[in-house]
Motif scaffolding. Structure first.
Motif, PDB file in Angstrom:
ATOM      1  N   GLY A 160       6.612   3.213  -0.296  1.00 17.96           N
ATOM      2  CA  GLY A 160       5.791   4.059   0.545  1.00 17.96           C
ATOM      3  C   GLY A 160       4.966   3.262   1.538  1.00 17.96           C
ATOM      4  O   GLY A 160       4.871   2.037   1.452  1.00 17.96           O
ATOM      5  N   PRO A 161       4.356   3.945   2.511  1.00 14.51           N
ATOM      6  CA  PRO A 161       3.564   3.281   3.545  1.00 14.51           C
ATOM      7  C   PRO A 161       2.149   2.985   3.081  1.00 14.51           C
ATOM      8  O   PRO A 161       1.679   3.516   2.075  1.00 14.51           O
ATOM      9  N   GLY A 162       1.476   2.128   3.830  1.00 10.78           N
ATOM     10  CA  GLY A 162       0.085   1.799   3.534  1.00 10.78           C
ATOM     11  C   GLY A 162      -0.662   1.443   4.802  1.00 10.78           C
ATOM     12  O   GLY A 162      -0.091   1.356   5.893  1.00 10.78           O
ATOM     13  N   VAL A 163      -1.961   1.233   4.666  1.00 12.08           N
ATOM     14  CA  VAL A 163      -2.816   0.852   5.781  1.00 12.08           C
ATOM     15  C   VAL A 163      -3.847  -0.154   5.275  1.00 12.08           C
ATOM     16  O   VAL A 163      -4.281  -0.067   4.113  1.00 12.08           O
ATOM     17  N   ILE A 164      -4.203  -1.134   6.102  1.00  5.13           N
ATOM     18  CA  ILE A 164      -5.207  -2.123   5.741  1.00  5.13           C
ATOM     19  C   ILE A 164      -6.197  -2.264   6.888  1.00  5.13           C
ATOM     20  O   ILE A 164      -5.807  -2.232   8.062  1.00  5.13           O
ATOM     21  N   TYR A 165      -7.478  -2.396   6.532  1.00  5.78           N
ATOM     22  CA  TYR A 165      -8.524  -2.584   7.534  1.00  5.78           C
ATOM     23  C   TYR A 165      -9.348  -3.807   7.143  1.00  5.78           C
ATOM     24  O   TYR A 165      -9.878  -3.885   6.036  1.00  5.78           O
ATOM     25  N   LEU A 166      -9.420  -4.793   8.059  1.00  3.81           N
ATOM     26  CA  LEU A 166     -10.141  -6.036   7.803  1.00  3.81           C
ATOM     27  C   LEU A 166     -11.613  -5.858   8.166  1.00  3.81           C
ATOM     28  O   LEU A 166     -11.969  -5.801   9.350  1.00  3.81           O
TER      29      LEU A 166
END
Length: 216
Positions: A160-166
């Motif tokens: 599945g997809p994901g998202v990351i925020y630094l």
């Protein structure tokens, strides 16, 4: 289903051929919080509500640019509540409770959209074990019964997809969901045992949110 699988294949190819996002040798530790809530109602018969939650500490190694391997251990609980009402206006309910421990391994490809925001494709699986109990209750005398449920061993594979925020050079927030799954489970108890397997696209995908701390 074919369109969904094609989308993942194209997305995976795009991520693996993208420019550098996070360099080889990067490591981060994290803690995940996962939850899922589903409600289903049937007209004039009742409703069922299912809730799952788990926590999962993890450690991630970037084996090459954009590509990481994550090892994780987790503990989770789940409960399902069924509430029924008969034609004689007698209500009854069933509450099922279970907990489990699992070990997981995930592979992830990343691509940054901005300096801080990126997307990912995650695929992998987990092995789990757990046990459950069930309580039956009805609007009649002596109808409040609790019994131990089965023990289980299961294998779950998903993508599945994901998202990351630094947030900074040390911290990040990452979210993942599993859309296509393969689940296999063996259950046993005092009076029965059984094996179940299912696969397909999830209509109610689970969501995972975690904090990442980069080790430099």
């Amino acid at each position: 289903m074919k369109k969904l699988l094609s989308f993942f294949c194209v997305s995976l190819f795009a991520l693996t051929t993208s420019a550098q996002v996070i360099p080889q040798g990067t490591r981060f530790i994290g803690g995940g919080f996962y939850f899922s809530l589903q409600t289903q109602a049937e007209k004039n018969e009742g409703e069922a509500t299912s809730f799952q939650v788990s926590i999962a500490p993890s450690i991630t190694y970037f084996k090459k640019d954009n590509f990481s391997i994550t090892y994780s251990l987790s503990y989770g609980i789940s409960t399902t509540y069924y509430n029924y009402k008969s034609s004689a206006d007698i209500s009854s309910s069933t509450r099922m409770f279970s907990n489990n421990i699992s070990a997981s391994l995930f592979l992830t490809n990343y691509k940054m959209l901005t300096e801080k925001l990126g997307i990912s494709i995650q695929y992998g699986g987990s092995i789990s074990t757990g046990f459950s109990s069930t309580r039956y209750k009805r609007d009649l005398p002596d109808m409040d019964i609790k019994q131990e449920g089965p023990s289980t061993v299961g294998l779950n594979l998903g993508v599945g997809p994901g998202v990351i925020y630094l947030i900074s050079d040390r911290f990040a927030i990452e979210g993942n969901t599993s859309l296509i799954n393969l689940n296999a489970m063996y259950s046993w108890g005092k009076t029965f045992n059984g094996f179940n397997i299912n696969t397909g696209a999830s209509a109610s995908p689970s969501l995972g949110i975690g904090i990442r701390y980069f080790m430099k």
